[in-house]
Design a protein around this motif. Structure first.
Motif, short mmCIF file in Angstrom:
data_model
loop_
_atom_site.label_atom_id
_atom_site.label_comp_id
_atom_site.label_asym_id
_atom_site.label_seq_id
_atom_site.Cartn_x
_atom_site.Cartn_y
_atom_site.Cartn_z
N LYS A 1 10.44 -7.46 70.69
CA LYS A 1 11.13 -7.86 69.47
C LYS A 1 12.48 -7.15 69.36
O LYS A 1 12.55 -5.95 69.22
CB LYS A 1 10.29 -7.52 68.24
N ASN A 2 13.54 -7.93 69.45
CA ASN A 2 14.92 -7.46 69.33
C ASN A 2 15.34 -6.47 70.40
O ASN A 2 16.50 -6.11 70.47
CB ASN A 2 15.19 -6.88 67.94
N GLU A 3 14.42 -5.99 71.17
CA GLU A 3 14.76 -5.10 72.27
C GLU A 3 13.98 -5.54 73.49
O GLU A 3 12.78 -5.74 73.42
CB GLU A 3 14.45 -3.65 71.94
N LEU A 4 14.69 -5.67 74.57
CA LEU A 4 14.08 -6.13 75.80
C LEU A 4 13.41 -4.97 76.52
O LEU A 4 14.02 -3.92 76.70
CB LEU A 4 15.16 -6.75 76.69
N ASP A 5 12.17 -5.16 76.90
CA ASP A 5 11.47 -4.20 77.73
C ASP A 5 11.90 -4.49 79.17
O ASP A 5 11.35 -5.37 79.83
CB ASP A 5 9.97 -4.35 77.56
N THR A 6 12.90 -3.76 79.64
CA THR A 6 13.49 -4.06 80.95
C THR A 6 12.50 -3.86 82.09
O THR A 6 12.52 -4.62 83.05
CB THR A 6 14.75 -3.22 81.19
N LYS A 7 11.63 -2.88 81.97
CA LYS A 7 10.63 -2.66 83.03
C LYS A 7 9.68 -3.85 83.11
O LYS A 7 9.33 -4.30 84.20
CB LYS A 7 9.86 -1.37 82.78
N LEU A 8 9.27 -4.36 81.96
CA LEU A 8 8.39 -5.54 81.94
C LEU A 8 9.12 -6.72 82.56
O LEU A 8 8.56 -7.42 83.40
CB LEU A 8 7.97 -5.88 80.51
N LEU A 9 10.35 -6.95 82.16
CA LEU A 9 11.10 -8.09 82.68
C LEU A 9 11.23 -8.02 84.20
O LEU A 9 10.98 -8.99 84.90
CB LEU A 9 12.49 -8.17 82.05
N LEU A 10 11.61 -6.86 84.73
CA LEU A 10 11.79 -6.73 86.17
C LEU A 10 10.46 -6.88 86.91
O LEU A 10 10.41 -7.48 87.99
CB LEU A 10 12.44 -5.39 86.50
N ARG A 11 9.39 -6.37 86.32
CA ARG A 11 8.06 -6.51 86.92
C ARG A 11 7.66 -7.98 86.96
O ARG A 11 7.18 -8.48 87.98
CB ARG A 11 7.07 -5.69 86.09
N PHE B 1 24.66 -16.02 92.29
CA PHE B 1 24.96 -15.98 93.73
C PHE B 1 25.00 -14.57 94.31
O PHE B 1 24.69 -14.37 95.47
CB PHE B 1 26.27 -16.72 94.03
N ASP B 2 25.38 -13.57 93.51
CA ASP B 2 25.47 -12.21 94.05
C ASP B 2 24.25 -11.34 93.70
O ASP B 2 24.16 -10.20 94.14
CB ASP B 2 26.75 -11.52 93.58
N GLY B 3 23.32 -11.88 92.93
CA GLY B 3 22.10 -11.16 92.61
C GLY B 3 22.22 -10.17 91.47
O GLY B 3 21.27 -9.47 91.16
N TYR B 4 23.38 -10.09 90.83
CA TYR B 4 23.56 -9.13 89.74
C TYR B 4 22.99 -9.59 88.42
O TYR B 4 22.68 -8.79 87.56
CB TYR B 4 25.04 -8.78 89.56
N THR B 5 22.87 -10.89 88.24
CA THR B 5 22.32 -11.42 86.99
C THR B 5 21.03 -12.16 87.28
O THR B 5 20.98 -13.01 88.17
CB THR B 5 23.32 -12.37 86.30
N LEU B 6 19.99 -11.81 86.53
CA LEU B 6 18.69 -12.47 86.64
C LEU B 6 18.56 -13.47 85.50
O LEU B 6 18.99 -13.19 84.38
CB LEU B 6 17.55 -11.46 86.51
N TYR B 7 17.95 -14.59 85.79
CA TYR B 7 17.67 -15.59 84.77
C TYR B 7 16.18 -15.85 84.77
O TYR B 7 15.57 -16.05 85.82
CB TYR B 7 18.42 -16.90 85.06
N VAL B 8 15.60 -15.82 83.58
CA VAL B 8 14.19 -16.12 83.40
C VAL B 8 14.13 -17.10 82.23
O VAL B 8 14.67 -16.82 81.15
CB VAL B 8 13.38 -14.85 83.08
N GLU B 9 13.49 -18.25 82.45
CA GLU B 9 13.51 -19.27 81.40
C GLU B 9 12.28 -20.16 81.46
O GLU B 9 11.60 -20.25 82.47
CB GLU B 9 14.77 -20.13 81.54
N ASP B 10 12.03 -20.77 80.32
CA ASP B 10 11.08 -21.87 80.26
C ASP B 10 11.82 -23.05 79.65
O ASP B 10 13.05 -23.05 79.60
CB ASP B 10 9.80 -21.49 79.51
N GLN C 1 22.45 -5.34 80.31
CA GLN C 1 22.90 -6.26 79.26
C GLN C 1 22.07 -7.53 79.36
O GLN C 1 21.81 -8.02 80.47
CB GLN C 1 24.37 -6.58 79.41
N TYR C 2 21.68 -8.08 78.22
CA TYR C 2 20.87 -9.29 78.24
C TYR C 2 21.23 -10.19 77.07
O TYR C 2 21.82 -9.76 76.08
CB TYR C 2 19.39 -8.96 78.21
N HIS C 3 20.86 -11.45 77.22
CA HIS C 3 21.10 -12.43 76.17
C HIS C 3 19.97 -13.46 76.18
O HIS C 3 19.64 -14.01 77.22
CB HIS C 3 22.44 -13.15 76.39
N PHE C 4 19.38 -13.67 75.01
CA PHE C 4 18.38 -14.71 74.82
C PHE C 4 19.07 -15.93 74.22
O PHE C 4 19.92 -15.80 73.33
CB PHE C 4 17.30 -14.28 73.82
#
Length: 85
Positions: A2-12, A39-48, A60-63
């Motif tokens: 909620k309002n803060e991304l759990d970066t470890k969870l996201l990467l896992r 293309f360079d692997g610096y930004t991850l995208y996760v979506e449904d 840095q992240y954006h929903f």
């Protein structure tokens, strides 16, 4: 997350989707969640179908979503993937 991304969870979860998901067109899909990088692997995208998350340099992240219920359902999917794999 909620309002803060759990970066470890996201990467896992991102890694689990890449390990166990179906690979198609430079992206991986698992349980309705699509994961890919730029293309360079610096930004991850996760979506449904209803929520898109971009996660990049310096944590840095954006929903992008229309309603809180969509975000909550997306977060549940991420947690389910984390638990199941």
């Amino acid at each position: 997350m909620k309002n803060e991304l759990d970066t470890k969870l996201l990467l896992r979860v991102f890694d689990k989707i890449r390990q166990h998901g179906e690979h198609q067109n430079e992206a991986y899909t698992l349980e309705g969640i699509k994961a890919y990088t730029d293309f360079d692997g610096y930004t991850l995208y996760v979506e449904d179908a209803l929520v898109k998350l971009s996660f990049g340099f310096h944590n840095q992240y954006h929903f992008d979503y229309e309603s809180n219920s969509h975000l909550e359902a997306f977060e549940k999917k991420l947690l389910n993937i984390d638990k199941a794999y």
